[in-house]
Design an enzyme around this catalytic site. Structure first.
Site, PDB file in Angstrom:
ATOM      1  CG  ASN A 141      18.722 -36.115  10.758  1.00 51.16           C
ATOM      2  OD1 ASN A 141      17.941 -36.995  10.382  1.00 51.16           O
ATOM      3  ND2 ASN A 141      18.845 -35.748  12.023  1.00 51.16           N
ATOM      4  CE  LYS A 172      16.415 -33.250  12.744  1.00 47.56           C
ATOM      5  NZ  LYS A 172      16.327 -32.217  13.779  1.00 47.56           N
ATOM      6  CG  HIS A 201      19.545 -36.574  16.381  1.00 49.68           C
ATOM      7  ND1 HIS A 201      18.545 -35.877  17.011  1.00 49.68           N
ATOM      8  CD2 HIS A 201      20.000 -35.776  15.389  1.00 49.68           C
ATOM      9  CE1 HIS A 201      18.411 -34.695  16.424  1.00 49.68           C
ATOM     10  NE2 HIS A 201      19.278 -34.608  15.443  1.00 49.68           N
ATOM     11  CD  GLU A 208      15.218 -34.266  16.555  1.00 41.66           C
ATOM     12  OE1 GLU A 208      15.125 -35.084  15.620  1.00 41.66           O
ATOM     13  OE2 GLU A 208      15.392 -33.044  16.356  1.00 41.66           O
ATOM     14  CD  GLU A 263      22.908 -32.501  15.343  1.00 44.29           C
ATOM     15  OE1 GLU A 263      22.661 -31.986  14.247  1.00 44.29           O
ATOM     16  OE2 GLU A 263      22.222 -33.405  15.827  1.00 44.29           O
ATOM     17  N   GLY A 321      16.546 -27.043  15.091  1.00 43.23           N
ATOM     18  CA  GLY A 321      15.205 -26.711  14.626  1.00 43.23           C
ATOM     19  C   GLY A 321      14.664 -25.404  15.163  1.00 43.23           C
ATOM     20  CB  SER A 354      19.535 -23.460  13.290  1.00 45.97           C
ATOM     21  OG  SER A 354      18.405 -23.850  14.058  1.00 45.97           O
TER      22      SER A 354
HETATM   23  P1  PGA Z   1      18.193 -28.619  12.113  1.00 45.44           P
HETATM   24  O1  PGA Z   1      18.485 -30.094  12.679  1.00 45.44           O
HETATM   25  O2  PGA Z   1      19.204 -28.356  11.032  1.00 45.44           O
HETATM   26  O3  PGA Z   1      16.785 -28.677  11.594  1.00 45.44           O
HETATM   27  O4  PGA Z   1      18.359 -27.683  13.261  1.00 45.44           O
HETATM   28  C1  PGA Z   1      19.787 -30.577  12.793  1.00 45.44           C
HETATM   29  C2  PGA Z   1      19.772 -31.957  13.377  1.00 45.44           C
HETATM   30  O5  PGA Z   1      18.989 -32.217  14.304  1.00 45.44           O
HETATM   31  O6  PGA Z   1      20.537 -32.842  12.945  1.00 45.44           O
END
Ligand code: PGA
Length: 248
Positions: free
Chosen positions: A8, A10, A94, A96, A163, A169, A208
């Site tokens: 992803n 983003k 997601h 976010e 998640e 992140g 992560s």
């Molecule tokens: P990350 O994000 O691997 O940077 O923690 C995962 C995600 O939000 O899909």
């Protein structure tokens, strides 16, 4: 079950980054592996990645879609448009999006239905906040998200991504036991709802995931792959995770 490793990107990725996607495809083609691999770039790069990677081992996905097929929704992109640009999947719900755009479960479900209408795989994201985990509500929160976000039809074109919001992140991950417990919980929910078809629904872990922890996480029961943010931006790291999934 074949694992799926989905990157992803983003809101990252310019023309120069098409080279990273090409490097991922080249790394896979050289090895011919046992995992499915996908990159979800920003919408601006979907068509170009789809043509750069055409007929190769890397599938392309969108990061979000609107519930409707077309209309007066300035700035939005429909599932049909993603399919037309060369995507075969789309991430919906997601955290976010749930936070930045106030998306609730009904919205996420409508987007997943739109994905199916357009012939796309729907990658439906769920996960608790840190506060919810600390007060012991993680399983209930995830159950409510699953109940509200997953459409009734087409379990064969659903992937769930678990998640935990606090792991995204941050460099922090749940313990292996916590991941095992939640993936088992999600698996049971899917089997109760879809019967034997529920057995086959892949449940990705996201938050992560990186080369140093991927093998351990991917070995946990009912972890069907990974949704990878930061570590998907560089081909070397992403390929290392694909390798941990048996994909090299
Ligand atoms: P990350 O994000 O691997 O940077 O923690 C995962 C995600 O939000 O899909």
């Amino acid at each position: 079950m074949r694992k799926l490793i989905a990157g992803n990107w983003k809101m990252n990725g310019l023309t120069a980054d098409i080279a990273e996607a090409r490097a991922v495809a080249a790394g896979l083609a050289a090895a011919g592996g046992k995992a499915d691999v996908m990159i979800c770039p920003p919408a601006t790069l979907i068509a170009r990645l789809a043509s750069a990677l055409e007929n190769g081992p890397v599938a392309i996905g969108g990061q979000d879609c609107h519930a409707e097929a077309a209309g007066a929704h300035t700035g939005d992109i429909s599932a049909e448009m993603l399919a037309d640009a060369g995507a075969s999947a789309v991430i919906v719900g997601h955290s976010e999006r749930r936070t930045d755009h106030n998306e609730d479960d009904a919205t996420v479900r409508a987007k997943a239905e739109a994905a199916h209408r357009a012939g796309l795989l729907a990658i439906i994201c769920v996960g608790e906040t840190e506060e919810e985990r600390l007060r012991g509500a993680a399983a209930d929160v995830v159950t409510a998200q699953l109940s509200g976000s997953i459409p009734d039809g087409d379990p064969g074109r659903i992937v769930i991504a678990y998640e935990p919001v606090w792991a995204i992140g941050t460099g922090r991950t749940p313990t292996g036991d916590d991941i095992a417990e939640m993936h088992h919980h999600i698996h049971r929910h899917l089997c109760d709802r879809f019967g034997s078809a529920g057995e086959e629904i892949r449940i990705l872990y996201g938050g992560s995931m990186k080369p140093s922890n991927a093998a351990e996480i991917l070995a946990i029961a009912h972890v069907g792959g990974g949704l990878v943010g930061g570590a998907s931006l560089k081909a070397k790291d992403f390929l290392a995770i694909v390798g941990a999934a048996g994909g090299l």
